[in-house]
Design an enzyme around this catalytic site. Sequence first.
Site, PDB file in Angstrom:
ATOM      1  N   GLU A 140       0.816  -1.216   0.000  1.00 18.18           N
ATOM      2  CA  GLU A 140       0.000   0.000   0.000  1.00 18.18           C
ATOM      3  C   GLU A 140       0.848   1.263   0.000  1.00 18.18           C
ATOM      4  O   GLU A 140       0.511   2.245  -0.676  1.00 18.18           O
ATOM      5  CB  GLU A 140      -0.958  -0.020   1.194  1.00 18.18           C
ATOM      6  CG  GLU A 140      -2.102  -1.022   0.970  1.00 18.18           C
ATOM      7  CD  GLU A 140      -2.967  -1.216   2.198  1.00 18.18           C
ATOM      8  OE1 GLU A 140      -4.185  -1.020   2.104  1.00 18.18           O
ATOM      9  OE2 GLU A 140      -2.415  -1.581   3.257  1.00 18.18           O
ATOM     10  N   GLU A 161      -4.688  -9.491   3.508  1.00 15.48           N
ATOM     11  CA  GLU A 161      -5.503  -9.191   4.686  1.00 15.48           C
ATOM     12  C   GLU A 161      -6.733 -10.081   4.819  1.00 15.48           C
ATOM     13  O   GLU A 161      -7.089 -10.511   5.926  1.00 15.48           O
ATOM     14  CB  GLU A 161      -5.919  -7.718   4.673  1.00 15.48           C
ATOM     15  CG  GLU A 161      -4.801  -6.747   5.003  1.00 15.48           C
ATOM     16  CD  GLU A 161      -3.953  -6.365   3.799  1.00 15.48           C
ATOM     17  OE1 GLU A 161      -3.097  -5.477   3.927  1.00 15.48           O
ATOM     18  OE2 GLU A 161      -4.133  -6.977   2.722  1.00 15.48           O
TER      19      GLU A 161
END
Length: 706
Positions: A140, A161
């Site tokens: 990210e 995730e």
Amino acid sequence: MTDLREQAEAAQPDEVVTRALARDVALPGGAGTLLLITLDNGLDHTRPSTFGLRGLRSLEEALEVATTRATAGEIVAVGVTGKPFFLAAGADLNLLKGEATREQALLVGRLGHDVFRRLGELPVPSFAFVNGAALGGGLEIALHATYRTISSSVPAVALPECFLGLIPGWGGTYLLPRLIGPAAAFELIIKNPLSNNRMLNGRKAFERGIADAVFEPADFLEQSLFWAADVLRGQVTVSRAPVDEAEEVWAAAAAEAKAFADSKIGGAAPAPYRAIELVTQARTASRDEGFAAEDEALADMAASPELRAGLYAFDLVNKRAKRPAGAPDKSLARKVGSVGVVGAGLMAGQLALLFVRRLKVPVTLTDLDQERVDKGVQYVHDEIDKLLLKGRLTGDAGNRLKALVRGSTDKAVFADADVVIEAVFEDLEVKKKVLAELEAVVPEHCVLLTNTSSLSVGAMAADLTHPERVAGFHFFNPVAILPLVEVVRAEKTDDATLATVFQLGRALGKTCVLAADAPAFVVNRLLTRVMGEVVNAADEGSDLHVADDALAPLGLPMSPFLLLNLVGPAIALHVAETLHGAYPDRFTVSENLGRLVAAGKPAIWSYDETGKPYVDEETAALFQFGDKVSTGEEIRDRTLVALTQEIGLMLEEGVVQEAQDIDLCMIMGAGWPFHLGGITPYLDREGYSERVLGRRFLPAGESTLP
């Protein structure tokens, strides 16, 4: 927010802080000065850099300096890279463990966004030089940069995730689909995590459009800086495929992702579905709206029982698995320089391939006749050729591995073997005979192993002169994929043998769990108990589809009858008979299953052209059912009661050291999902453990919400 941040930092006193170390770099060709930030936690490559609150603060301070200097015209760009082998591995998961509140989780999301977005909102262009693995928040932060380069050697680029029960919470669900489109984004956000946490390598990440350029590892940073200078001077124009923003394109991608999630977990965990919603919203949301939605979703997931179970499972796989409970001192282990495999069938061939690939030592297969031996050796050679075609081996390496594999019909070839494992027919007398023949030819130090899935190791070794050097080493099929090995200690197995077996398992890249010499050990015992309850319900008269679908709300990797298809009715019947002989009050032998095996049928289900299961007429004619019909909920309840009872008995018997080992076995050997924590966290939170046993398996808060 400042007070809450200080409280959260105080609650994480043991954070391994990832420092943002900044230095000036003069770009080639007079392009100006780039401020290069290196993310480094000060530890070696076995401890990847992660972001805790202090780590975020360090990066925040570095970016504040960058903003000031960029505004003053002192630098023309900012770059971010990582220590050797890692860009970063995302958030420090300790932020979400223990007594972390929803408010603290919301803070974590907001802080991550506030810090990371500064990289993409600087007065000058920013570059992410992805030199190593970029996982979760590590990817990210790269997505926030204006431009990205990646090393061809990077082994792992992922947003894992959803595998844990989270969502990408620092920009992933907003930035990635707007960069590469929703369908490609869903590959990383949904499909890969739910496919045993699959990851992209550096070249594939470049091909997907995640990176703008790819360079070789030897001079990766140097080439990246040359490229950045060319971009800044206008000599390189970065072109990216436009993202189709049509609503129907995004809706179709979301529908496909949801169907995939349904096929994997059947709605049993909320995170993938929340992530699909976030990606869908990214089509029209502003950056502020997208990030705020991620914050709320992260906070919601942090309060979910599935995440707590996922974090517990993550610790089992990454910590407990590396320090097996009950393993003797590794200094007692003997060196393994040659391996023998008795049997040349499919399982034996898989074992031989694993041994030669991982150990790179001579491996010899034996069987009853030359045809079987040749077939077994050829299987290994063919698999090596497949690796060559995929580019996973060089030609020289492949040839060396092939040269290490040989076969014989004479067990005398094991005269210098350090370890020999038998993988012959699952019959006690056959295995006893094989071990006796081996003992007559192997050297005194040789460890003898059995790959039995259910039989007594002690009984196999009972007539040997040296039973102390015999142990169980039970692999799961397919060997290359399932990481578990049940290490079985018989009554007379000594510590040196056991230490050798554990070190061998480690060298093979397997997760070893110590099990007592009890029928079917851990995984097969529990799967057979589950299968038995479902089959019993069907035999009593319940609809076969209802029985098979009863456990669907758990999100298991496959239904009981599909599992039966995979292992084969004959093997399932054999294990059921073994367990019935040991525990006749709890394990039954289905007459219908016996008829299926006697008729040579490979499965209960046949499948129509749409993939829907049905029972063909010939198979249906074999079955005889009662008239007691149960609902799916009733079948699920009785199965979970039985499973709870069996785990409780196994812990009382000392089959494993602790409940955590049960969970580790079910995750690594049966593929049971993280959102269940294996199984005991689920049984605790649903009340089965206290209902059946009068106690929890695990302390409150260890795998559930405190």
